[in-house]
Structure formats: structure tokens, C-alpha cells
Design a protein around this motif. Structure first.
Motif, PDB file in Angstrom:
ATOM      1  N   GLU A 289       0.826  -1.207   0.000  1.00 31.78           N
ATOM      2  CA  GLU A 289       0.000   0.000   0.000  1.00 31.78           C
ATOM      3  C   GLU A 289       0.863   1.261   0.000  1.00 31.78           C
ATOM      4  N   ALA A 290       1.942   1.241   0.783  1.00 31.66           N
ATOM      5  CA  ALA A 290       2.811   2.414   0.846  1.00 31.66           C
ATOM      6  C   ALA A 290       3.617   2.568  -0.445  1.00 31.66           C
ATOM      7  N   ALA A 291       4.129   1.450  -0.958  1.00 32.86           N
ATOM      8  CA  ALA A 291       5.001   1.506  -2.145  1.00 32.86           C
ATOM      9  C   ALA A 291       4.262   2.051  -3.362  1.00 32.86           C
ATOM     10  N   ALA A 292       2.949   1.865  -3.389  1.00 27.82           N
ATOM     11  CA  ALA A 292       2.173   2.335  -4.540  1.00 27.82           C
ATOM     12  C   ALA A 292       2.094   3.868  -4.584  1.00 27.82           C
ATOM     13  N   LEU A 293       2.336   4.513  -3.451  1.00 26.58           N
ATOM     14  CA  LEU A 293       2.162   5.972  -3.375  1.00 26.58           C
ATOM     15  C   LEU A 293       3.447   6.722  -3.097  1.00 26.58           C
ATOM     16  N   TYR A 294       4.524   6.006  -2.813  1.00 27.34           N
ATOM     17  CA  TYR A 294       5.762   6.666  -2.376  1.00 27.34           C
ATOM     18  C   TYR A 294       6.931   6.161  -3.221  1.00 27.34           C
ATOM     19  N   ARG A 295       7.691   7.113  -3.800  1.00 27.66           N
ATOM     20  CA  ARG A 295       8.766   6.715  -4.712  1.00 27.66           C
ATOM     21  C   ARG A 295      10.151   6.785  -4.078  1.00 27.66           C
ATOM     22  N   GLY A 296      10.232   7.260  -2.828  1.00 23.47           N
ATOM     23  CA  GLY A 296      11.521   7.268  -2.128  1.00 23.47           C
ATOM     24  C   GLY A 296      11.865   5.869  -1.633  1.00 23.47           C
ATOM     25  N   ARG A 297      12.872   5.800  -0.756  1.00 27.26           N
ATOM     26  CA  ARG A 297      13.253   4.488  -0.234  1.00 27.26           C
ATOM     27  C   ARG A 297      12.396   4.155   0.979  1.00 27.26           C
ATOM     28  N   LEU A 298      11.685   3.039   0.869  1.00 26.79           N
ATOM     29  CA  LEU A 298      10.708   2.629   1.877  1.00 26.79           C
ATOM     30  C   LEU A 298      11.252   1.466   2.698  1.00 26.79           C
ATOM     31  N   PHE A 299      11.120   1.564   4.008  1.00 25.46           N
ATOM     32  CA  PHE A 299      11.533   0.471   4.906  1.00 25.46           C
ATOM     33  C   PHE A 299      10.378   0.166   5.857  1.00 25.46           C
ATOM     34  N   LEU A 300      10.212  -1.112   6.187  1.00 25.94           N
ATOM     35  CA  LEU A 300       9.284  -1.489   7.246  1.00 25.94           C
ATOM     36  C   LEU A 300      10.119  -1.952   8.433  1.00 25.94           C
ATOM     37  N   ALA A 301       9.910  -1.316   9.577  1.00 23.09           N
ATOM     38  CA  ALA A 301      10.746  -1.621  10.749  1.00 23.09           C
ATOM     39  C   ALA A 301      10.416  -3.003  11.302  1.00 23.09           C
ATOM     40  N   GLU A 302      11.430  -3.613  11.863  1.00 19.03           N
ATOM     41  CA  GLU A 302      11.273  -4.856  12.641  1.00 19.03           C
ATOM     42  C   GLU A 302      12.037  -4.656  13.939  1.00 19.03           C
ATOM     43  N   ASP A 303      11.701  -5.421  14.950  1.00 18.07           N
ATOM     44  CA  ASP A 303      12.463  -5.341  16.195  1.00 18.07           C
ATOM     45  C   ASP A 303      13.916  -5.708  15.913  1.00 18.07           C
ATOM     46  N   PHE A 304      14.811  -4.894  16.402  1.00 16.58           N
ATOM     47  CA  PHE A 304      16.270  -5.046  16.271  1.00 16.58           C
ATOM     48  C   PHE A 304      16.808  -4.661  14.899  1.00 16.58           C
ATOM     49  N   ALA A 305      15.922  -4.185  14.011  1.00 15.43           N
ATOM     50  CA  ALA A 305      16.433  -3.658  12.739  1.00 15.43           C
ATOM     51  C   ALA A 305      17.234  -2.399  13.046  1.00 15.43           C
ATOM     52  N   ARG A 306      18.390  -2.280  12.390  1.00 11.02           N
ATOM     53  CA  ARG A 306      19.256  -1.119  12.617  1.00 11.02           C
ATOM     54  C   ARG A 306      19.562  -0.452  11.290  1.00 11.02           C
ATOM     55  N   PHE A 307      19.466   0.869  11.271  1.00 12.59           N
ATOM     56  CA  PHE A 307      19.679   1.663  10.064  1.00 12.59           C
ATOM     57  C   PHE A 307      20.752   2.698  10.337  1.00 12.59           C
ATOM     58  N   HIS A 308      21.609   2.927   9.356  1.00 13.01           N
ATOM     59  CA  HIS A 308      22.642   3.957   9.483  1.00 13.01           C
ATOM     60  C   HIS A 308      22.337   5.104   8.526  1.00 13.01           C
ATOM     61  N   LEU A 309      22.327   6.309   9.056  1.00 13.57           N
ATOM     62  CA  LEU A 309      22.180   7.500   8.232  1.00 13.57           C
ATOM     63  C   LEU A 309      23.568   8.119   8.076  1.00 13.57           C
ATOM     64  N   GLY A 310      24.097   8.011   6.867  1.00 12.03           N
ATOM     65  CA  GLY A 310      25.476   8.476   6.611  1.00 12.03           C
ATOM     66  C   GLY A 310      25.552   9.987   6.467  1.00 12.03           C
ATOM     67  N   ARG A 311      26.790  10.485   6.479  1.00 11.10           N
ATOM     68  CA  ARG A 311      27.011  11.916   6.279  1.00 11.10           C
ATOM     69  C   ARG A 311      26.497  12.383   4.928  1.00 11.10           C
ATOM     70  N   ASP A 312      26.374  11.426   3.999  1.00  7.79           N
ATOM     71  CA  ASP A 312      25.859  11.771   2.668  1.00  7.79           C
ATOM     72  C   ASP A 312      24.334  11.844   2.644  1.00  7.79           C
ATOM     73  N   GLY A 313      23.703  11.631   3.790  1.00  5.01           N
ATOM     74  CA  GLY A 313      22.252  11.718   3.844  1.00  5.01           C
ATOM     75  C   GLY A 313      21.537  10.467   3.374  1.00  5.01           C
ATOM     76  N   GLU A 314      22.300   9.404   3.123  1.00  3.72           N
ATOM     77  CA  GLU A 314      21.687   8.150   2.671  1.00  3.72           C
ATOM     78  C   GLU A 314      21.447   7.221   3.873  1.00  3.72           C
ATOM     79  N   LEU A 315      20.244   6.634   3.904  1.00  2.00           N
ATOM     80  CA  LEU A 315      19.906   5.680   4.965  1.00  2.00           C
ATOM     81  C   LEU A 315      20.030   4.273   4.410  1.00  2.00           C
ATOM     82  N   HIS A 316      20.722   3.412   5.132  1.00  3.49           N
ATOM     83  CA  HIS A 316      20.721   2.008   4.714  1.00  3.49           C
ATOM     84  C   HIS A 316      20.709   1.097   5.928  1.00  3.49           C
ATOM     85  N   ARG A 317      20.167  -0.073   5.710  1.00  4.61           N
ATOM     86  CA  ARG A 317      20.050  -1.026   6.802  1.00  4.61           C
ATOM     87  C   ARG A 317      21.407  -1.668   7.062  1.00  4.61           C
TER      88      ARG A 317
END
Lengths: 329, 329
Positions: A289-317
Motif C-alpha cells: 500500500e505504501a510503495a504504490a504511493l511513495y517513490r523514495g526508499r521505503l523500509f518497514l521496521a522490525e524489532d532489532f532492525a538497525r539503520f545507518h544515516l550516513g554523512r551523505d544523507g543516505e539511509l541504509h540497513r
């Protein structure tokens, strides 16, 4: 800056997801901030590299139990483990009264100070390398989102200005580059006035429970990441049994698309959504449902999921550094 | 009657043991009672066959958080899952005020009634097939143990007496054998007065935090099982850092030996005791200290350990019927 999800279920815990808790880690890898503290958040912390000694502040979005019932136990355990550093708690009305009443009636003496700050009148709060502001949301009770901004992104001294103002090289410059305001010849020199930041600050907006994502429009300006609840899909929200005061995946996705957000992390899923995509409703329905309306990078959180937001402004798991078996409680 | 341990750690949770909670299951396999409700007890319940709908009563030993911080979340979750049946809470002063304040400040409306009963003046409380009495213990705050006795062990009608008293066969006898007191010709006929019990009642004493096991002497008469904290071994308790108000394994074992108890289950272990017997101090140190002084059957509780107390008065460990992976939170 890292995000480490400690609980991603709405209302009640499940065997796979605890109720809400989100750790925001500073780049140093030591200090961290906690947004919401549902029951058993301290149990989740035991399964991460986080230490209760290095927790700087807790930000509570609202008074509902799935967002705060873990707070007294976390405080008591921090005390039993010998924490001495003051702890800041930013929260709406009701939380301070509840925490202080709880500590009194259950006879807890903490070996560290609690500093409460009202979310209603927070202005800008600074802790560690971050600036934090509160944003009023729309829920069944007063509820706040929090915007975390890097206070001093890659600072360097404005040498021209320092020289023009006749501020001599040496220890004073060292203090200014480290972010300390200093007195010099009867003047207060503000660190920020003599620094140049070479890149935009990293900025993460964490919503609370909220049925009007557009209330975060201003807060999301300059943000690379929005973390927001998506308790239901539209089909389930239209069902009369659905709770009110929450957002659908569609509503959040449409908002994030319009706001031009580069990254959207959905969380706080109703326990009815199954992990198994073959069962219905499944967590994959929320993603679709979200992916159909949003063209950025979409993540669904899970317990213990960890994401890094780099100095370049990019988020990755990133791979979690789990302790123990990593299962939710 | 079964005992199912939900938490066996003292003070703070560990990755292997939650803080205190003990389920006492009736023979029907449905109704159950809960003694203490540390934080994340509801999470532990999710990993057992227990249902919050079939919980009859909660018995709180004292106000310390590791024995009660799970209560508001458990109540809220029971409400969200649609429980309608009233719930009884037996607890010392402070708990009712704390629970009611918590529900008010965190805006919880429960769809079922809470009936509070003061441990200080409990007398005998009946629920399901059990009679329960409270026993005052010795701790840093007022603390109670609870004695659970089977109310009607294998009842049969006293037919001679019924005939002598002119009570006609039929529905009346049926009510009396099922334990119901009945009105007959202006008299109240008490079920217990017309029943014969062919064996002694099963009886389990569950202590709270307590540094004087001998306070349970009277309660342990006729009991087959004592569940008691053994927070420390003597060596650790003599260490100045040890908390006061608790019992050593030696003190509890010596008491159980003197009281002639057939079964002793130790629990509420300090987190410093390691599961690995090669590390020191280890949980095996507690076992060894108790075994040296107690000749009955000795058990050390673990989270999700389940014990069955048979009609013959023998306690034995049974395989847990775990849901999910069975890990502690």
C-alpha cells in the motif's frame, strides 16, 4: 547516526514484536537517545550493544501505556546497575506525575537525577551532538513527534572571521571548534558564530501516534528520514473495529511523497498483520500500500532492525550487532 | 495443580530470566492464578498456553517494581483482547493506588472490573477450586506470602448425614456435591458440611521476598510444596554489596528441612549467578548450598519450568508446552 528499533508493534506485544521503543545512536557509538519506552524496552536493550549508562534522554510521545510502561523498570534497573549521570526525560503532561508517583509508591530511590522537560514547551533541547524539537500531532490524547538534527555537521573554523575579530589562535580556537562558547575580553564568543558547516545537518523526524501526517510538514523540511506509524492498511482502517487516531500506510506514504522525503520507515503495526505474506492481512499488505504511493526508499521496521544515516544523507540497513539470540520478548 | 514459572530473576531481568511471576494452574487446565507480575510478565504469557481471559486473580507480594511493574500492561492487554470477566487483585497497601493512578494518568479504560483485596486483612479468599491465605513476611517493605489450598479434594457426599438430616435425594444433593451452599426449608445447608474428603488437600506456599523463612512455619503445615526466594548464597550475602531483606539458599533449605517439607522450589536468583557451572558464582552454588541442608526434593526454578503436583502429593517437573521459541524476553 543510527536508528535501532526496540519495538514495532501497536498496542500489545506479540511474540515477534515488542511495543514501541526506538533508539537513536550518536556517531560516537556511545551516547544514545530513546523515543518511547513501552513495557519490556529494558529487556530489548539487553539484546543490543546499548548500555543504560550511556542513555542521554528519553522522549515520550504520549501517555498511552504501550509507549511508556517500560519507563519505571528501565529507570530502576539503571539505578540498580549504578548509573550516576542525570537522565533527561522529555514528555507531555502526565508522564512526570506518573513516573514520580510510581517511584514513590513502589519505593524506588534512584542514584541519579531525573530532569523532566515538557514536550508542550520544549523549544530546542540540546543533548550530545543533537538538537531536538517537539511537534504537536493529532491522536486521542496529546501526542508529540520529535525532530532530531545534528547540531554541528563537520565543523571547521571560520578563520577569516576569527582574524577579523582579533581572536588569537590557541586554546580559544580549540574550544570554539569543539562547540564551547567562551569568554574573551569581556565578550561571549559563541562557537556557532565562528564555525562553518560544510554540509547540511542530518535530520530524522520520529512521529508518535498520529492520524494527520501533514502536521509534520514543517518538521520534515531538511529531513532525510521520517519514521512514522502505519498501524493499518486502508482496508482494515475502514473496518469499524479499527482504532481511531492512527494513520494508514497510504496516508503516510502520500504525505512522504508530497514532502519529498528521501527515506520513510514505517512502524507500529497492528498485531493483526502477519509476518507470513501468505496469510491475510500480512505485513506485506502494508508495504504494498505504501510503495504504490511513495517513490523514495521505503523500509518497514522490525524489532532489532538497525539503520545507518550516513554523512551523505543516505539511509541504509546495517546488520544488527545482537547480543543473545535476538528474539523479541 | 501446576506451577509454571514466568520469571525467576531478582531485581532486574537477564537475557535468560525475567523478573518475578509465577502461574498456578488449576486441574481443569483453564483457570489460573498469578503470583507477582514483574515487567514483561504478559510477554512471557505469550510463550505459554495461558490466556489472559482465564486468569482469575493476581496476588502481589509487595510493592517493589520487579514484582508489580507488569501489572498495568497485562491489564491493558487483557482489555484490548476483550476480557469481560472481573479480575481479583490481592495486594498490600500501595498497589491499588498505583494501579488506579496509572490507569487514570495513561488513559486506560478497562472493559472488566478490578476487585482489590487487601493482603493485610485477607482472611481466606476463594477462587476457582482454591482457598488462599496471606502470610506476613519480613522484607524492606511490607511483604506477603500466599498459601494456596485445594478447597475440595475429591469430594463425596456424606450420605448418612444427609439422610439423618432429612435432606431429600435429587437436585439438592447435586448442588452440594458441586460445592454450592443451598437453602432448604428455611435453613442454609453448607456444602462442606455434607461432604467427605478422601485425601488431604494439595497445598502450595509461595513466599515473597523474605529474610525470615521461619515466618512461614504455620503456613507450611500440611503443605507439600514451598516456593521461596533464595536470592544469594551465604558467601555472597556476607559480601557488603549484597542487598538486605533476602534469604540465602542455606537459610531456606534449613527451614524447609526443619518444617519437614517434601518439596522445595527455589527462585528469585540474583543476576550474578551464572547458568554455566564453570563460572563463579554459578546457579549450581545455590543448589549445592541448599542440598547440603535439605533432604527433601529440591528444585531450582527456571523461566518456563512447569511442575505438576499430583493428587498423591508428589511434585514432578513436566515438559513445558511452550509457544514460540520459549526464550525469556
Amino acid at each position: 547516526m543510527d536508528l535501532l528499533f526496540l519495538g514495532t508493534s501497536s498496542g500489545t506485544p506479540t511474540r515477534a514484536r515488542n511495543v514501541t521503543g526506538l533508539a537513536l545512536l550518536e556517531d560516537t557509538g556511545r551516547g544514545w537517545h530513546l523515543v518511547d519506552c513501552g513495557e519490556a524496552t529494558q529487556h530489548q536493550v539487553l539484546r543490543t550493544p546499548l548500555s543504560l549508562h550511556e542513555l542521554r534522554a528519553v522522549f515520550v510521545t504520549h501517555v498511552h501505556g504501550d509507549h511508556c510502561y517500560g519507563l519505571p523498570g528501565l529507570l530502576a534497573s539503571a539505578g540498580m546497575h549504578g548509573r550516576k549521570a542525570p537522565l533527561h526525560i522529555v514528555a507531555p503532561a502526565g508522564i512526570e506525575e506518573w513516573v514520580r508517583t510510581t517511584l514513590r509508591l513502589t519505593r524506588v530511590w534512584l542514584p541519579f537525577e531525573l530532569h523532566f522537560h515538557a514536550a508542550e514547551s520544549l523549544g530546542e533541547w540540546r543533548g550530545g551532538s543533537l538538537r531536538v524539537e517537539a511537534v504537536a500531532l493529532s491522536h486521542r490524547v496529546p501526542c508529540y513527534g520529535y525532530r532530531f538534527s545534528e547540531a554541528r555537521p563537520d565543523p571547521r573554523l571560520n578563520i577569516d572571521k576569527l582574524d577579523r575579530h582579533g581572536i588569537p589562535r590557541g586554546p580559544l580556537w580549540g574550544q570554539l571548534i569543539r562547540g564551547t562558547d567562551v569568554q574573551y575580553e569581556g565578550r561571549l564568543l559563541r562557537s556557532d558564530d565562528y564555525l562553518i558547516f560544510d554540509r547540511p545537518p542530518r535530520r530524522v523526524v520520529v512521529g508518535g501516534d498520529n492520524d494527520r501526517p501533514e502536521l509534520l510538514t514543517e518538521a520534515c523540511q531538511g529531513a532525510q528520514v521520517l519514521v512514522h506509524e502505519a498501524t493499518y492498511t486502508r482496508a482494515v482502517a475502514n473496518d469499524a473495529r479499527a482504532d481511531f487516531g492512527h494513520s494508514t500506510a497510504a496516508a503516510v506514504a502520500a504525505f512522504a511523497e508530497q514532502a519529498g522525503l528521501a527515506h520513510l520507515v514505517l512502524t507500529h503495526f497492528s498485531a493483526r498483520y502477519q509476518a507470513d505474506p501468505k496469510r491475510s492481512p500480512s505485513i506485506e499488505d502494508i508495504r504494498a500500500e505504501a510503495a504504490a504511493l511513495y517513490r523514495g526508499r521505503l523500509f518497514l521496521a522490525e524489532d532489532f532492525a538497525r539503520f545507518h544515516l550516513g554523512r551523505d544523507g543516505e539511509l541504509h540497513r546495517v546488520e544488527p550487532d545482537r547480543r543473545g539470540d535476538g528474539h523479541a520478548p
